[in-house]
Design a protein around this motif. Structure first.
Motif, PDB file in Angstrom:
ATOM      1  N   HIS A 118     -42.044  18.872  51.568  1.00 45.55           N
ATOM      2  CA  HIS A 118     -41.889  18.474  52.975  1.00 45.55           C
ATOM      3  C   HIS A 118     -41.934  19.676  53.926  1.00 45.55           C
ATOM      4  O   HIS A 118     -41.885  19.493  55.144  1.00 45.55           O
ATOM      5  CB  HIS A 118     -40.593  17.692  53.168  1.00 45.55           C
ATOM      6  N   GLU A 119     -42.001  20.878  53.377  1.00 45.59           N
ATOM      7  CA  GLU A 119     -42.158  22.105  54.153  1.00 45.59           C
ATOM      8  C   GLU A 119     -41.168  22.218  55.322  1.00 45.59           C
ATOM      9  O   GLU A 119     -41.558  22.405  56.479  1.00 45.59           O
ATOM     10  CB  GLU A 119     -43.590  22.222  54.695  1.00 45.59           C
ATOM     11  N   PRO A 120     -39.862  22.104  55.042  1.00 52.36           N
ATOM     12  CA  PRO A 120     -38.883  22.205  56.139  1.00 52.36           C
ATOM     13  C   PRO A 120     -38.747  23.627  56.657  1.00 52.36           C
ATOM     14  O   PRO A 120     -38.988  24.601  55.933  1.00 52.36           O
ATOM     15  CB  PRO A 120     -37.583  21.733  55.475  1.00 52.36           C
ATOM     16  N   ASP A 121     -38.353  23.746  57.933  1.00 54.52           N
ATOM     17  CA  ASP A 121     -37.950  25.039  58.499  1.00 54.52           C
ATOM     18  C   ASP A 121     -36.445  25.250  58.320  1.00 54.52           C
ATOM     19  O   ASP A 121     -35.963  26.373  58.321  1.00 54.52           O
ATOM     20  CB  ASP A 121     -38.244  25.100  60.003  1.00 54.52           C
ATOM     21  N   LEU A 122     -35.726  24.120  58.217  1.00 51.41           N
ATOM     22  CA  LEU A 122     -34.271  24.163  58.133  1.00 51.41           C
ATOM     23  C   LEU A 122     -33.793  23.019  57.243  1.00 51.41           C
ATOM     24  O   LEU A 122     -34.237  21.887  57.386  1.00 51.41           O
ATOM     25  CB  LEU A 122     -33.647  24.027  59.529  1.00 51.41           C
ATOM     26  N   ILE A 123     -32.870  23.339  56.329  1.00 49.05           N
ATOM     27  CA  ILE A 123     -32.261  22.336  55.458  1.00 49.05           C
ATOM     28  C   ILE A 123     -30.761  22.327  55.740  1.00 49.05           C
ATOM     29  O   ILE A 123     -30.105  23.380  55.711  1.00 49.05           O
ATOM     30  CB  ILE A 123     -32.495  22.670  53.967  1.00 49.05           C
ATOM     31  N   ILE A 124     -30.214  21.146  56.032  1.00 54.63           N
ATOM     32  CA  ILE A 124     -28.776  21.010  56.276  1.00 54.63           C
ATOM     33  C   ILE A 124     -28.183  20.199  55.126  1.00 54.63           C
ATOM     34  O   ILE A 124     -28.599  19.057  54.888  1.00 54.63           O
ATOM     35  CB  ILE A 124     -28.497  20.323  57.626  1.00 54.63           C
ATOM     36  N   LEU A 125     -27.224  20.792  54.419  1.00 56.54           N
ATOM     37  CA  LEU A 125     -26.668  20.165  53.222  1.00 56.54           C
ATOM     38  C   LEU A 125     -25.197  19.815  53.403  1.00 56.54           C
ATOM     39  O   LEU A 125     -24.508  20.366  54.268  1.00 56.54           O
ATOM     40  CB  LEU A 125     -26.818  21.107  52.022  1.00 56.54           C
ATOM     41  N   GLU A 126     -24.714  18.919  52.529  1.00 60.65           N
ATOM     42  CA  GLU A 126     -23.315  18.525  52.557  1.00 60.65           C
ATOM     43  C   GLU A 126     -22.431  19.613  51.957  1.00 60.65           C
ATOM     44  O   GLU A 126     -22.894  20.501  51.238  1.00 60.65           O
ATOM     45  CB  GLU A 126     -23.117  17.207  51.807  1.00 60.65           C
ATOM     46  N   ASN A 127     -21.139  19.510  52.246  1.00 64.91           N
ATOM     47  CA  ASN A 127     -20.179  20.518  51.826  1.00 64.91           C
ATOM     48  C   ASN A 127     -20.068  20.611  50.304  1.00 64.91           C
ATOM     49  O   ASN A 127     -20.028  21.697  49.734  1.00 64.91           O
ATOM     50  CB  ASN A 127     -18.809  20.195  52.445  1.00 64.91           C
ATOM     51  N   ASN A 128     -20.029  19.465  49.647  1.00 64.99           N
ATOM     52  CA  ASN A 128     -19.970  19.445  48.183  1.00 64.99           C
ATOM     53  C   ASN A 128     -21.388  19.336  47.639  1.00 64.99           C
ATOM     54  O   ASN A 128     -22.041  18.303  47.770  1.00 64.99           O
ATOM     55  CB  ASN A 128     -19.126  18.257  47.713  1.00 64.99           C
ATOM     56  N   MET A 129     -21.863  20.394  47.011  1.00 68.43           N
ATOM     57  CA  MET A 129     -23.249  20.453  46.566  1.00 68.43           C
ATOM     58  C   MET A 129     -23.441  20.052  45.110  1.00 68.43           C
ATOM     59  O   MET A 129     -24.544  20.151  44.570  1.00 68.43           O
ATOM     60  CB  MET A 129     -23.808  21.863  46.793  1.00 68.43           C
ATOM     61  N   ASP A 130     -22.379  19.554  44.469  1.00 66.65           N
ATOM     62  CA  ASP A 130     -22.457  19.241  43.047  1.00 66.65           C
ATOM     63  C   ASP A 130     -23.508  18.171  42.733  1.00 66.65           C
ATOM     64  O   ASP A 130     -24.070  18.155  41.636  1.00 66.65           O
ATOM     65  CB  ASP A 130     -21.094  18.776  42.517  1.00 66.65           C
ATOM     66  N   GLY A 131     -23.757  17.275  43.676  1.00 67.85           N
ATOM     67  CA  GLY A 131     -24.693  16.185  43.423  1.00 67.85           C
ATOM     68  C   GLY A 131     -26.151  16.573  43.587  1.00 67.85           C
ATOM     69  O   GLY A 131     -27.049  15.782  43.256  1.00 67.85           O
ATOM     70  N   TYR A 132     -26.411  17.762  44.102  1.00 69.84           N
ATOM     71  CA  TYR A 132     -27.791  18.181  44.320  1.00 69.84           C
ATOM     72  C   TYR A 132     -28.400  18.769  43.039  1.00 69.84           C
ATOM     73  O   TYR A 132     -27.695  19.363  42.222  1.00 69.84           O
ATOM     74  CB  TYR A 132     -27.864  19.235  45.429  1.00 69.84           C
ATOM     75  N   GLU A 133     -29.697  18.607  42.922  1.00 70.18           N
ATOM     76  CA  GLU A 133     -30.387  19.162  41.754  1.00 70.18           C
ATOM     77  C   GLU A 133     -30.397  20.688  41.779  1.00 70.18           C
ATOM     78  O   GLU A 133     -30.226  21.345  40.749  1.00 70.18           O
ATOM     79  CB  GLU A 133     -31.831  18.647  41.706  1.00 70.18           C
ATOM     80  N   GLY A 134     -30.611  21.258  42.960  1.00 65.58           N
ATOM     81  CA  GLY A 134     -30.734  22.702  43.075  1.00 65.58           C
ATOM     82  C   GLY A 134     -29.452  23.373  43.528  1.00 65.58           C
ATOM     83  O   GLY A 134     -28.476  22.723  43.911  1.00 65.58           O
ATOM     84  N   LYS A 135     -29.468  24.691  43.494  1.00 70.63           N
ATOM     85  CA  LYS A 135     -28.362  25.491  44.002  1.00 70.63           C
ATOM     86  C   LYS A 135     -28.698  25.979  45.411  1.00 70.63           C
ATOM     87  O   LYS A 135     -29.854  25.960  45.831  1.00 70.63           O
ATOM     88  CB  LYS A 135     -28.115  26.699  43.085  1.00 70.63           C
ATOM     89  N   TYR A 136     -27.657  26.440  46.103  1.00 66.42           N
ATOM     90  CA  TYR A 136     -27.834  26.912  47.479  1.00 66.42           C
ATOM     91  C   TYR A 136     -28.944  27.957  47.571  1.00 66.42           C
ATOM     92  O   TYR A 136     -29.807  27.894  48.439  1.00 66.42           O
ATOM     93  CB  TYR A 136     -26.519  27.490  48.006  1.00 66.42           C
ATOM     94  N   GLU A 137     -28.914  28.928  46.670  1.00 66.57           N
ATOM     95  CA  GLU A 137     -29.885  30.023  46.724  1.00 66.57           C
ATOM     96  C   GLU A 137     -31.317  29.499  46.573  1.00 66.57           C
ATOM     97  O   GLU A 137     -32.247  30.046  47.182  1.00 66.57           O
ATOM     98  CB  GLU A 137     -29.588  31.045  45.610  1.00 66.57           C
TER      99      GLU A 137
END
Length: 323
Positions: A118-137
């Motif tokens: 989707h080629e975002p310029d900015l990604i806004i994530l939730e406070n608890n990231m455990d449910g995401y596939e990737g890590k912050y980095e």
């Protein structure tokens, strides 16, 4: 000779006057151009540094492609259309589909390849990231990534303010919140006049299970804590919503619900509607006996928190209870 001198004097006076007018017009044009340029510059967002759950984050200027899965409500409230919308398979936030029907979906756990596509310029994530596939980095390598603080995630008013700062839309955020407060005040006054001290409850029917909203669960917070509508005893008994998970309530327990009005949130044809219609104990409750069980087929705004969700919940209540 005298008349010739007078003519020349008049002629030069006219020429000088015209030159002054032309010069003035030229200056006005320059002024207008400068004003336009200033206005153009004022619409361009500047780089901003904000605190986040991951420390200070610098948001680049003039962000165009934003992704904030499950928090598209706040983006739309500020006039921003995301590049992708949150989904679980085919399930989306229906109450936002009027504005997002043409926006592609992204799976709720944010697969890295989907995010990248989707080629975002900015990604806004939730406070608890455990449910995401990737890590912050990993997300931050794709685009600048802002992780919300717990307060920003759980308080949609604060979220509007924060998103306004991130996106250079602070004035739009102030106006959106001000307009909302006006809507709440007007609806509160109308409802007080229409139903007085009568009590209200909301039940979500999923299949043949029933979930009674606590006073601060999702958009019930609007019903009780903003509009000031009265809770029946059974809702008071539930106390505060403790976590994201909630437990179903039996039909037998629902027979104790002494609410004057009940909003039954259920898809058309949902099994739970028929179950209640055929239940003698349910039919003996005050709302059922008085024909005040109000079926709403779209529960999506009621099962969320956000400015647009809250506005739609207010509209549902006003439309239903004010005759």
């Amino acid at each position: 000779m005298k008349s010739t001198k007078n003519f020349r004097f008049l002629f030069f006076s006219i020429v000088i006057g015209l030159l002054l007018i032309i010069t003035a017009c030229g200056n006005n044009d320059d002024s207008t151009t400068e004003t336009k340029n200033e206005n153009k510059e004022s619409t361009e967002t500047a780089e901003v540094t904000l605190d986040s759950a991951m420390g200070e984050v610098t948001i680049p200027a003039d962000i165009k492609r934003v992704m904030a899965p499950f928090h598209e409500d706040a983006l739309l409230a500020l006039g921003v259309t995301p590049v992708a919308k949150w989904a679980i398979g085919e399930t989306v936030q229906e109450y936002l589909e009027k504005d997002l029907k043409d926006v592609p979906s992204i799976e709720w756990n944010l697969p890295l390849e989907q995010v990248l596509s989707h080629e975002p310029d900015l990604i806004i994530l939730e406070n608890n990231m455990d449910g995401y596939e990737g890590k912050y980095e990993e997300y931050n390598k794709i685009a600048t990534t802002y992780v919300m603080t717990e307060e920003t995630q759980t308080d949609w008013h604060k979220q509007i303010e924060t998103f306004g700062k991130i996106l250079g839309k602070e004035e739009a955020a102030k106006k959106a919140l001000s307009d909302y407060e006006t809507k709440v005040t007007e609806a509160k006054d109308q409802l007080k006049e229409a139903i007085g001290d009568q009590t209200v409850a909301a039940i979500w029917a999923v299949g043949n299970q029933f979930f009674l909203f606590e006073h601060n669960r999702h958009s019930a917070d609007v019903v009780y804590n903003e509009l000031g509508l009265n809770q029946p005893a059974l809702v008071k008994e539930l106390g505060d919503a403790q976590n994201a998970q909630w437990n179903p309530i039996s039909v037998e327990k629902l027979s104790e619900l002494d609410a004057d009005h009940v909003f039954l949130l259920a898809l058309e044809g949902e099994q739970g509607i028929e179950t209640l219609e055929n239940s003698a104990v349910w039919q003996s409750t005050p709302a059922a006996q008085n024909g005040n069980v109000h079926i709403l087929n779209d529960a999506s705004n009621w099962t969320n928190k956000g400015l647009l969700a809250s506005e739609k919940t207010i509209d549902d209540i006003v439309k239903t209870l004010i005759k």
